[in-house]
Structure formats: structure tokens, C-alpha cells
Design a protein around this motif. Structure first.
Motif, short mmCIF file in Angstrom:
data_model
loop_
_atom_site.label_atom_id
_atom_site.label_comp_id
_atom_site.label_asym_id
_atom_site.label_seq_id
_atom_site.Cartn_x
_atom_site.Cartn_y
_atom_site.Cartn_z
N GLN A 111 0.82 -1.20 0.00
CA GLN A 111 0.00 0.00 0.00
C GLN A 111 0.86 1.26 0.00
N ARG A 115 0.88 4.10 -3.01
CA ARG A 115 0.34 5.43 -2.69
C ARG A 115 1.38 6.55 -2.74
N ASN A 116 2.65 6.20 -2.86
CA ASN A 116 3.70 7.21 -2.87
C ASN A 116 4.39 7.26 -4.22
N GLU A 120 6.18 3.11 -6.79
CA GLU A 120 5.28 2.10 -7.35
C GLU A 120 6.01 0.84 -7.80
#
Length: 204
Positions: A111, A115-116, A120
Motif C-alpha cells: 500500500q 500510494r507514494n 510504485e
């Protein structure tokens, strides 16, 4: 502070990071908290890792290797392929039961990476590593026991990665040991069937 080879120091920092992240969460973990856990200076950290991305990738690899080491040891050929495969799954599951926080961390890492921006690729690498690991284990077992699969090895590897990933998350949420054992029994039977040892069972 005693001098260590850089590879050993990286392992020390990686294991410290796993403990801190499992305790405090990925987002709350800092280089300072990792160094404090490992008992080293910030300069040592920056000598070993040039970025947080590099540390997270090392953490992902190390966590995977923790359980895989046990599975490799358990996958010694037994009387049947089914018994051998079930022993491998049990070794993995024993690690899940003994270290739930470590396995919960794997989902948090996914996650966090998704989300950053810029992280990815770590999530992709994480799931590629799962499939690559199963591919390696399948090939090793096939070389030892001489079975012929009815599906390509990469397909079976991705299937097993997806199944154990989902089962682990389910267990972390519900904590149902009996259900997990039954699912692993069914998964073992399907693997044996794909290797021609028996007929796949019906799911009820």
C-alpha cells in the motif's frame, strides 16, 4: 563500533527496519529509528543505503526470504508429491502463524509503495518476487521428483502466489486456523492433480 562487511551491515539494518516497521508502521519509520534499533550511526545507514527505496526493497526481499528458507528445507521429497507439497505449505503457514506482524507488514509495504509516487515499482517488484520464488521452488521440486505439469510453470507460480497471498491476508483478518488448513489441503490437492498425481477435488 566493530567494523562489519557492508553486506552484513546491510542485513543488520534491514532486520532492524523490519522490526521497526512491524512495530510502528512503514510511514512512521525513519532512518533515525532504524539506526537506533540497529545501534549504528546515520553515517553507517547512508553508507549502506542510498535511499529509502533501497531500504524498502531490501526489506521486501528479506521478509520473503524468511519464509522461503523454511519452505526450501521442508520440500524434501516424501512418499508422494502431495505429502511433499503439503509439507512446504505447512512450513510457510507456520511462519505466518509465528510472525503475523511481519506478514502484515508485507501488505502495508504494498500500500505504501502504491500510494507514494516514485515507489510504485517496489510493489511490482514485490509481487514479481513472489512469483519468481514459486517458480524457483517448483523447478527445484520437479527436478527432484520428476513430475510433468499440465500447466506452464510460470502460470502455476502466479497461481500459488495469488492463493497464498490471499489466504494470508484472510488469516490476518479473521484468524481462522481450521479454515486455513482446509484451504491449504485443497490447494495441495490441486497442485498434485496438475502434476498428474490425482484428480482435483471438488470445492464444497
Amino acid at each position: 563500533m566493530a567494523r562489519m562487511p557492508s553486506a552484513e551491515r546491510r542485513r543488520q539494518l534491514t532486520e532492524a527496519a523490519i522490526r521497526v516497521m512491524a512495530r510502528d508502521g512503514v510511514a512512521a519509520t525513519t532512518t533515525r529509528s532504524v539506526c537506533a534499533e540497529a545501534g549504528v550511526s546515520l553515517s553507517v545507514f547512508h553508507y549502506c543505503f542510498d535511499s529509502k527505496q533501497a531500504l524498502l526493497e531490501s526489506v521486501i526481499t528479506a521478509i520473503t526470504e524468511h519464509s522461503v528458507t523454511l519452505v526450501r528445507e521442508a520440500l524434501r521429497p516424501k512418499a508422494t508429491l502431495r505429502e511433499t507439497v503439503r509439507a512446504g505449505f505447512q512450513a510457510y503457514w507456520d511462519h505466518v502463524s509465528a510472525h503475523p506482524g511481519e506478514h502484515l507488514l508485507t501488505y502495508e509495504l504494498t500500500q505504501y509503495a502504491l500510494r507514494n509516487p516514485g515507489f510504485e515499482h517496489l510493489a511490482r517488484r514485490q509481487y514479481e518476487l513472489y512469483s519468481d520464488t514459486y517458480t524457483e521452488l517448483i523447478e527445484q521440486l520437479r527436478a527432484r521428483m520428476g513430475f510433468v505439469l499440465r500447466v506452464p510453470v510460470p502460470v502455476l507460480a502466479r497461481y500459488l502466489a495469488a492463493m497464498t497471498d490471499g489466504l494470508t491476508l484472510r488469516h490476518l483478518v479473521l484468524g481462522d486456523d481450521a479454515a486455513a488448513a482446509a484451504i491449504l489441503d485443497a490447494l495441495t490437492a490441486h497442485v498434485a492433480a496438475l502434476a498428474g498425481e490425482e484428480t482435483a477435488p471438488a470445492l464444497t
